[in-house]
Each structure stands twice: as structure tokens, then as C-alpha cells.
Design an enzyme around this catalytic site. Structure first.
Site, PDB file in Angstrom:
ATOM      1  N   ARG A  67       4.874  10.666  -5.367  1.00  0.00           N
ATOM      2  CA  ARG A  67       5.057  11.340  -6.652  1.00  0.00           C
ATOM      3  C   ARG A  67       4.069  12.469  -6.879  1.00  0.00           C
ATOM      4  O   ARG A  67       4.343  13.409  -7.587  1.00  0.00           O
ATOM      5  CB  ARG A  67       4.849  10.299  -7.734  1.00  0.00           C
ATOM      6  CG  ARG A  67       5.877  10.362  -8.803  1.00  0.00           C
ATOM      7  CD  ARG A  67       5.631   9.355  -9.856  1.00  0.00           C
ATOM      8  NE  ARG A  67       4.702   8.312  -9.440  1.00  0.00           N
ATOM      9  CZ  ARG A  67       4.682   7.117  -9.985  1.00  0.00           C
ATOM     10  NH1 ARG A  67       5.540   6.810 -10.916  1.00  0.00           N
ATOM     11  NH2 ARG A  67       3.804   6.214  -9.609  1.00  0.00           N
ATOM     12  N   HIS A 269       0.436 -14.000   6.955  1.00  0.00           N
ATOM     13  CA  HIS A 269      -0.483 -14.067   8.097  1.00  0.00           C
ATOM     14  C   HIS A 269      -0.745 -15.497   8.586  1.00  0.00           C
ATOM     15  O   HIS A 269      -0.669 -15.779   9.776  1.00  0.00           O
ATOM     16  CB  HIS A 269      -1.823 -13.420   7.739  1.00  0.00           C
ATOM     17  CG  HIS A 269      -1.699 -12.019   7.219  1.00  0.00           C
ATOM     18  ND1 HIS A 269      -0.702 -11.166   7.611  1.00  0.00           N
ATOM     19  CD2 HIS A 269      -2.447 -11.310   6.344  1.00  0.00           C
ATOM     20  CE1 HIS A 269      -0.845  -9.998   6.998  1.00  0.00           C
ATOM     21  NE2 HIS A 269      -1.891 -10.059   6.224  1.00  0.00           N
ATOM     22  N   LYS A 359     -11.375 -14.817  -0.012  1.00  0.00           N
ATOM     23  CA  LYS A 359     -12.116 -13.556  -0.096  1.00  0.00           C
ATOM     24  C   LYS A 359     -13.541 -13.835  -0.543  1.00  0.00           C
ATOM     25  O   LYS A 359     -13.826 -14.859  -1.151  1.00  0.00           O
ATOM     26  CB  LYS A 359     -11.441 -12.633  -1.111  1.00  0.00           C
ATOM     27  CG  LYS A 359     -10.099 -12.104  -0.611  1.00  0.00           C
ATOM     28  CD  LYS A 359      -9.776 -10.762  -1.223  1.00  0.00           C
ATOM     29  CE  LYS A 359      -8.460 -10.226  -0.730  1.00  0.00           C
ATOM     30  NZ  LYS A 359      -8.524  -9.602   0.585  1.00  0.00           N
TER      31      LYS A 359
HETATM   32  C1  BG6 Z   1      -3.751  -7.765   4.139  1.00  0.00           C
HETATM   33  C2  BG6 Z   1      -4.069  -8.305   2.771  1.00  0.00           C
HETATM   34  O1  BG6 Z   1      -2.418  -8.044   4.473  1.00  0.00           O
HETATM   35  O2  BG6 Z   1      -4.616  -8.361   5.084  1.00  0.00           O
HETATM   36  C3  BG6 Z   1      -5.527  -8.051   2.422  1.00  0.00           C
HETATM   37  O3  BG6 Z   1      -3.238  -7.674   1.814  1.00  0.00           O
HETATM   38  C4  BG6 Z   1      -6.434  -8.593   3.490  1.00  0.00           C
HETATM   39  O4  BG6 Z   1      -5.865  -8.631   1.166  1.00  0.00           O
HETATM   40  C5  BG6 Z   1      -5.990  -8.094   4.863  1.00  0.00           C
HETATM   41  O5  BG6 Z   1      -7.756  -8.138   3.212  1.00  0.00           O
HETATM   42  C6  BG6 Z   1      -6.764  -8.783   5.956  1.00  0.00           C
HETATM   43  O6  BG6 Z   1      -6.459  -8.164   7.175  1.00  0.00           O
HETATM   44  P1  BG6 Z   1      -7.484  -8.171   8.364  1.00  0.00           P
HETATM   45  O7  BG6 Z   1      -6.759  -7.487   9.454  1.00  0.00           O
HETATM   46  O8  BG6 Z   1      -8.710  -7.427   7.890  1.00  0.00           O
HETATM   47  O9  BG6 Z   1      -7.797  -9.606   8.641  1.00  0.00           O
END
Ligand code: BG6
Length: 511
Positions: A67, A269, A359
Site C-alpha cells: 500500500r 514448527h 520466548k
Molecule cells: C516464526 C515465528 O515463524 O519463527 C516467530 O513467527 C519465531 O515468532 C520464529 O521467532 C522462530 O524462527 P527461528 O528460525 O528463529 O527459530
């Protein structure tokens, strides 16, 4: 059976797959959400590194769509700043960037407005003419899940979604996670997708699958004869999967507060990593053979009742979370979860899988630990020696210290019979000189090649949501229940340790 015993047609298939993978067709990548964090931090650095290594060449171009009003030059300058901060290879090679950035252009438009798509179409055709990409188009939705339906409808109405994911000219769409918000919305999104695209045109991305060390899970299991015979309920006591991050929400409060750890990390993940640990060997490494086996695991995950969510899950929140920008000061959004779950199939019946993710923990550490059963009988005489016998643990370190370790017992030197635990360790950085690439490099290249192995299939995302939706429903309806607060820089809430204590197990240290 030796490799020469493999029927000729199967050997030929493998070879054919390899050839297909090696052939790269020219194409234009259109990024929706072009002004967002993901584009600056991940996508452009990944593309730059691919160009730098000559995996992508002058027959590849990028169009950013968003945008914000800005010129091509202004857009490139913003991307360059991101590149300097986030590219894995530094310093940035100015010549490479200059050449690549000439093939990056920008189109201003909002997601709703059909006018924007008319402009996009014009820009696409001009770029295609320039680089000779013959109409091969890759659309990347680097957007929240709510934007996907409108993007699909408008692209389709504008005639930009040509059928065909394999034959040229092809159109493919990469869709970012989270794919939907729950089972219902993910199924609805799948339905909309199927109206305008064939399944082989859809690349649902989960960047964990693109990590070198996540791919190593299958190599460790299936490239060695010593692990697979033990890889079952008879020899394995439990499996722990940890994804600890030291960072907080990093300015993504608005997104994160609506999402939370279950949608952000567990649904995608962690369940992907779990699937790779638990799946049966596929008949080949072709995309659907591997995906079939991952799906079987997700289908076998035992679903929680509300009572079981209470017993088997810990929801945590780091103390400073409510003070983060764009986070509700009363927010209950969990930033940490510990989960005990089961894969109900022949191989894994009764083996608990413990997942832990959060986190602002003490350290960044993602790993899988396969904890084996104790020896059936200790033959070393004295009780104190037997008490020192620890179970074998195979640890696959995903990041940041990529590698594998196997803990085994050994006799301590000396006249007495004393036993200690030692570790056999393999580290990527000590063994290989080749740098570990960012997951997005691998995945973007795979999408250009048309290899969907490391992307989630329609049924895969739905089965993952089927497992997590009861968890979300429980949490979201239990409005009075607060997450357990934990200190930033800690190993997470003490309740997660209690969860383990209840089953006489222990988390591995996050270090
Ligand atoms: C992302 C999440 O998919 O993966 C994030 O949205 C997270 O919140 C991140 O920090 C972690 O990825 P990696 O590759 O740093 O383990």
C-alpha cells in the site's frame, strides 16, 4: 537388498527427480506484504544470497506489492538497509546487490482494490519481457492469514492465476504461516484455495522444514542402520522437543497478541519437527511420499479433552510481555507452552512426546532429545554404581549449535568398577566448512524448482489444526485462567518442571 536390487524403474525415478530439481526456469516473484518485516529480514536476504551464489540469475526478478507509496529507488534503499542488518553473509557485495536490485521493482496498491492488480499485471508483463521469463510466476503471500482470501480472489479475477503448477508457463503461490487461525478457518482457506488453484500450485511454507538440521532428522534416522531398529516404544522412553528463544516479540506485538505461541510455533514448527521424528520411512523421497508419512503422524496425535488440556499443558507468559508495544495490558496470550502428548500408533503407543516452546528464555536453543529406556538389569554389582547409570540420549541440535550428540555410559578408568556418562558429539561447524544456509534460501529455491517436499500439503495443515484447535478452544474459553508468569531470561515457568515431575521425567537443561 543392495542398491542394484532396486527395480530399474525406481532407480530411474530417483534420477529423474534429481534432474528435475536441477533445472531452473526463469520466473518473476511477486511479494505481497512487500513492506513488511518478513520481506526485509528474511526474503530479500535469502534471495540476495541465492543470487550471490549464482543459484538465481538474470532470468529472475522481484516485484514488491504493498500500500505504501514509494518509488522503485526508495523501495530498494529500504531493502538494502534490511540486507545489511539481516543477511547471513557479510559484508554485502555491492556489485551483486546493484545487479540484483535492478531486477527489483515496486507496485503500489492495496489488497482489495482491483486497480492495483491492473497495475501489477502491467508491471509483470513488462518485467517478463525484460528478463524473458515466459510467464512463470511465483506469488508470495508474506501477509497475515486474513489477507489470503482477498488476494486469491483478486488475483484470480485479474486473470493472474493461470492453471498449472508444473507445466510451463507455471503459476505457484507460497503462503506464509499461520495458515488460518483454527481448524475451521484453515479448512475454509483450503476451500478457497482449491477454487482458484490446483494443489500442486500451492506452497504452504513452514520455514522449519527448510532448516538443514531439520532435514537431518530423516538422514540421521534413515541414513544409518543403528538408530531405526531402536526407534520405537520398545527402546525409547520419551522424546523431548524444545524450541527456546531468547528474544521476545520484537516489535510484533500487534500480530503476536492475536496469535500466541500455540498458533505461532506449535501448530506449525513443533508439529513438523515431531512428524519427522515419529513418521514411518517413506517409500521414496518424492514430495507426496514424504508428506503422506508426515500426515499419518498428525492424524495419530491424540486429541485433548478439556480436562486433559488442564493436565497435560502449561501456558506461560514472560513478565514484561504486557508492557510490550501494541500488546493488551491485560493480555492472556501465552508466550510459552509445555505439552505432553501422544502419537497413537503401533510404533509409539505409550511413549510421551514432551514439547516445550517459549520466548524470552535463558537462551536460544532448539533441539530434539530422544531418551532411551534404562538397561533392563544392572550387572555392575554395587548399588551406587547402578545408580550412576544414566539412560542413553540422542540429541539432534537444530540451532544454534547445529549437530548431534549421543550420551552413552562408559567405565571410568581405574581399578574400581565405576561408570560415567560420556558424550559422542558431532558439530556442523567443526565438521563442515560450508556455511549453513538460511531456511528461506532453500525453500524459495525449491518453490522456483517446483519441489513441494518441504511444504505442507492441504491435509497436513488441517490435521495439525485438528490437534491444536481443542487446546486453543479450551484456553480461549477459560477467560479466568491466567498464564503462569515466568521471568525473562529463565528456563520458563516452574509448572513445566512439575509437569515432568508428575511423570518422573526431567527436562534437559536449556544451555
Ligand atoms: C516464526 C515465528 O515463524 O519463527 C516467530 O513467527 C519465531 O515468532 C520464529 O521467532 C522462530 O524462527 P527461528 O528460525 O528463529 O527459530
Amino acid at each position: 537388498m543392495t542398491s542394484t536390487d532396486i527395480p530399474v524403474h525406481q532407480r530411474f525415478n530417483a534420477h529423474e527427480l534429481f534432474l528435475q530439481a536441477d533445472r531452473l526456469e526463469p520466473c518473476v516473484l511477486v511479494i505481497f506484504g512487500a513492506a513488511g518485516d518478513l520481506t526485509r529480514r528474511k526474503l530479500i536476504p535469502a534471495l540476495y544470497n541465492l543470487v550471490h551464489e549464482q543459484a538465481l540469475d538474470e532470468h529472475f526478478a522481484v516485484i514488491g506489492y504493498s500500500r505504501r507509496p514509494q518509488s522503485d529507488e526508495q523501495y530498494r534503499a529500504i531493502l538494502f538497509n534490511g540486507l545489511k542488518n539481516y543477511s547471513r553473509s557479510q559484508p554485502i557485495d555491492d556489485g551483486v546487490w546493484q545487479a540484483f536490485s535492478k531486477r527489483i521493482s515496486y507496485v503500489e496498491g492495496n489488497f482489495e482494490d482491483p486497480e492495483g492488480y491492473v497495475a501489477l499485471r502491467g508491471a509483470l508483463e513488462a518485467v517478463e519481457q525484460l528478463i524473458g521469463s515466459e510467464g512463470n510466476r511465483l506469488f508470495y503471500f508474506a501477509t497475515p492469514p486474513s489477507a489470503a482470501p482477498v488476494l486469491l480472489h483478486r488475483l484470480s479475477e485479474a486473470g493472474l492465476l493461470q492453471p498449472g503448477g508444473a507445466e510451463t508457463p507455471w503459476t505457484r503461490v507460497i503462503m506464509e504461516k499461520p495458515y488460518g487461525r483454527d481448524l475451521e478457518s484453515a479448512s475454509e482457506l483450503n476451500r478457497i484455495v482449491a477454487e482458484v488453484l490446483q494443489e500442486d500450485q500451492v506452497y504452504r511454507i513452514d520455514h522449519y522444514l527448510g532448516k538443514e538440521t531439520v532435514q537431518n532428522i530423516l538422514v540421521a534416522r534413515l541414513g544409518n542402520t543403528i538408530f531405526e531398529p531402536l526407534w520405537n516404544r520398545k527402546y525409547i522412553d520419551h522424546i523431548q522437543i524444545t524450541a527456546a528463544e531468547s528474544i521476545g516479540v520484537e516489535g510484533r506485538g500487534r500480530f503476536y497478541d492475536k496469535t500466541g505461541v500455540i498458533r505461532d510455533m506449535v501448530q506449525s514448527h513443533l508439529l513438523q519437527v515431531l512428524s519427522l521424528c515419529a513418521m514411518e520411512p517413506p517409500v521414496s523421497f518424492a514430495a507426496d511420499d514424504i508428506r503422506d508419512k508426515r500426515v499419518e503422524v498428525l492424524r495419530s496425535l491424540r486429541q485433548f479433552s478439556s480436562q486433559e488440556v488442564l493436565e497435560h499443558l502449561v501456558f506461560g507468559q514472560y513478565r514484561g510481555y504486557r508492557d510490550e508495544e501494541n500488546v493488551d495490558p491485560q493480555s492472556r496470550t501465552p508466550t510459552y507452552a509445555a505439552i505432553k502428548c501422544y502419537v497413537d500408533n503401533w510404533r509409539w503407543q505409550g511413549v510421551p512426546f514432551f514439547l516445550r516452546v517459549g520466548k524470552h528464555l535463558v537462551q536460544r536453543m532448539t533441539e530434539i532429545s530422544v531418551v532411551f529406556r534404562p538397561v533392563p538389569l544392572c550387572l555392575f554389582g554395587r548399588d551406587d554404581v547402578c545408580q550412576d547409570l544414566e539412560p542413553n540420549v540422542l540429541t539432534i541440535r537444530i540451532q544454534p549449535d547445529e549437530g548431534m550428540a549421543l550420551k552413552i555410559s562408559s567405565k571410568r578408568p581405574g581399578g574400581e568398577m565405576e561408570v560415567g556418562s560420556v558424550e559422542m558429539d558431532f558439530s556442523y561447524s567443526e565438521t563442515y566448512t560450508h556455511p549453513i544456509k538460511d531456511a528461506y534460501e532453500r525453500l524459495l529455491l525449491d518453490a522456483v524448482k517446483g519441489d513441494a517436499t518441504l511444504f505442507a500439503r492441504r491435509d497436513e495443515v488441517e490435521f495439525a489444526w485438528r490437534f491444536v484447535t481443542p487446546i486453543l478452544d479450551h484456553w480461549e474459553s477459560a477467560a479466568k485462567r491466567q498464564p503462569v508468569f515466568y521471568a525473562e531470561g529463565s528456563e520458563g515457568p516452574g509448572e513445566a518442571d512439575k509437569l515432568m515431575d508428575r511423570y518422573n521425567r526431567q527436562w534437559r537443561e536449556i544451555n
